[in-house]
Design a protein around this motif. Structure first.
Motif, PDB file in Angstrom:
ATOM      1  N   ALA A   1      37.583  33.867  32.893  1.00 33.82           N
ATOM      2  CA  ALA A   1      36.802  34.368  33.423  1.00 33.82           C
ATOM      3  C   ALA A   1      35.895  32.999  33.120  1.00 33.82           C
ATOM      4  CB  ALA A   1      36.288  35.672  32.953  1.00 33.82           C
ATOM      5  N   GLU A   2      35.433  32.855  31.454  1.00 34.21           N
ATOM      6  CA  GLU A   2      34.006  31.802  31.187  1.00 34.21           C
ATOM      7  C   GLU A   2      34.410  30.329  32.523  1.00 34.21           C
ATOM      8  OE1 GLU A   2      31.409  30.839  29.812  1.00 34.21           O
ATOM      9  OE2 GLU A   2      31.682  33.222  29.967  1.00 34.21           O
ATOM     10  N   GLU A   3      35.825  29.663  32.401  1.00 29.92           N
ATOM     11  CA  GLU A   3      35.953  28.554  33.163  1.00 29.92           C
ATOM     12  C   GLU A   3      35.459  29.094  34.567  1.00 29.92           C
ATOM     13  OE1 GLU A   3      37.221  24.890  32.781  1.00 29.92           O
ATOM     14  OE2 GLU A   3      37.135  25.713  31.906  1.00 29.92           O
ATOM     15  N   ASP A   4      36.604  29.869  35.064  1.00 32.45           N
ATOM     16  CA  ASP A   4      36.258  30.469  36.392  1.00 32.45           C
ATOM     17  C   ASP A   4      34.521  31.058  37.282  1.00 32.45           C
ATOM     18  OD1 ASP A   4      36.760  30.087  39.460  1.00 32.45           O
ATOM     19  OD2 ASP A   4      37.850  31.671  39.053  1.00 32.45           O
ATOM     20  N   ASP A   5      33.766  31.476  35.925  1.00 33.02           N
ATOM     21  CA  ASP A   5      32.175  31.790  35.819  1.00 33.02           C
ATOM     22  C   ASP A   5      32.561  33.101  37.071  1.00 33.02           C
ATOM     23  OD1 ASP A   5      29.858  32.465  35.788  1.00 33.02           O
ATOM     24  OD2 ASP A   5      29.107  31.052  37.992  1.00 33.02           O
ATOM     25  N   ALA A   6      33.423  34.543  36.594  1.00 31.96           N
ATOM     26  CA  ALA A   6      34.127  35.127  37.179  1.00 31.96           C
ATOM     27  C   ALA A   6      33.578  36.789  36.254  1.00 31.96           C
ATOM     28  CB  ALA A   6      35.454  35.129  38.157  1.00 31.96           C
ATOM     29  N   PRO A   7      32.866  36.702  36.121  1.00 36.67           N
ATOM     30  CA  PRO A   7      32.618  37.944  35.463  1.00 36.67           C
ATOM     31  C   PRO A   7      33.465  38.935  35.306  1.00 36.67           C
ATOM     32  CG  PRO A   7      30.563  38.176  36.256  1.00 36.67           C
ATOM     33  CD  PRO A   7      31.316  37.454  36.094  1.00 36.67           C
ATOM     34  N   GLY A   8      33.675  39.430  36.330  1.00 33.22           N
ATOM     35  CA  GLY A   8      34.247  41.031  36.918  1.00 33.22           C
ATOM     36  C   GLY A   8      35.922  40.938  36.994  1.00 33.22           C
ATOM     37  N   LEU A   9      36.055  39.907  36.232  1.00 31.75           N
ATOM     38  CA  LEU A   9      37.689  40.101  35.945  1.00 31.75           C
ATOM     39  C   LEU A   9      37.764  40.087  34.488  1.00 31.75           C
ATOM     40  CD1 LEU A   9      40.469  38.334  36.478  1.00 31.75           C
ATOM     41  CD2 LEU A   9      39.999  36.524  35.581  1.00 31.75           C
ATOM     42  N   ILE A  10      36.406  40.260  33.782  1.00 33.84           N
ATOM     43  CA  ILE A  10      36.540  40.661  32.205  1.00 33.84           C
ATOM     44  C   ILE A  10      36.776  42.350  32.695  1.00 33.84           C
ATOM     45  CG2 ILE A  10      35.544  40.656  29.979  1.00 33.84           C
ATOM     46  CD1 ILE A  10      34.723  37.825  30.800  1.00 33.84           C
ATOM     47  N   VAL A  11      36.062  42.997  33.394  1.00 32.54           N
ATOM     48  CA  VAL A  11      35.349  43.643  34.143  1.00 32.54           C
ATOM     49  C   VAL A  11      36.578  44.694  34.367  1.00 32.54           C
ATOM     50  CG1 VAL A  11      34.425  45.708  35.711  1.00 32.54           C
ATOM     51  CG2 VAL A  11      32.858  43.892  34.684  1.00 32.54           C
TER      52      VAL A  11
END
Length: 157
Positions: free
Chosen positions: A110-120
């Motif tokens: 998620a950090e690499e892809d800049d996708a905080p929704g993945l962590i959620v």
């Protein structure tokens, strides 16, 4: 077969179908694309978590079907039902632990892809499994108490 449990059995079956399809077709396609973008030592352990978590998921679905068949046979208040709920609780805890262990890898992706929704999304799976485990534990306790009361009443003439 009773109509109420038939609907629930159908619902359990329909819950399992998308997960089976995801395991057979979805995850390999996702892995193939993800390995091109992210390091393999991030993707493959996370993929392993997903595949391994499918095992307790399907075990829990089978136990739910068994529980519904006990209800059909008017044997809902039995030790078998308590055992089925215990297995469902254990499976839910196992799924929660597996995804919690995979969260650091999910965080890296998620950090690499800049996708905080993945962590959620990962947290939703962990907390949903915890909710199922708590609900199964409460049902297990209630069923155990109901069986105790029933056995006391059966002894009273």
């Amino acid at each position: 077969m009773k109509r109420e449990t038939l609907f629930l059995k159908l619902a359990v079956f329909l819950i399992g179908l998308p997960i089976l399809a995801l395991c057979v077709w979805g995850l390999p396609a996702i892995a193939k694309e993800a390995v091109e973008t992210y390091p393999a030592y991030w993707v493959y352990p996370l993929l392993t978590v997903m595949y391994v978590s499918a095992i307790p998921f399907f075990i829990a679905l089978v136990q739910a079907l068994r529980l519904l068949s006990y209800i059909d046979k008017n044997k809902a208040f039995s030790e078998r039902s308590v055992r089925a709920l215990k297995i469902i609780k254990t499976c839910a805890i196992t799924i929660s632990i597996l995804y919690a262990a995979g969260m650091p890898l999910l965080y890296l992706i998620a950090e690499e892809d800049d996708a905080p929704g993945l962590i959620v999304l990962g947290m939703v799976i962990v907390f949903a499994s915890i909710v199922v485990a708590v609900f199964a534990a409460v049902l297990q306790k209630l069923l155990t108490n109901a069986i105790d009361i029933k056995s006391e009443n059966d002894l009273t003439v």
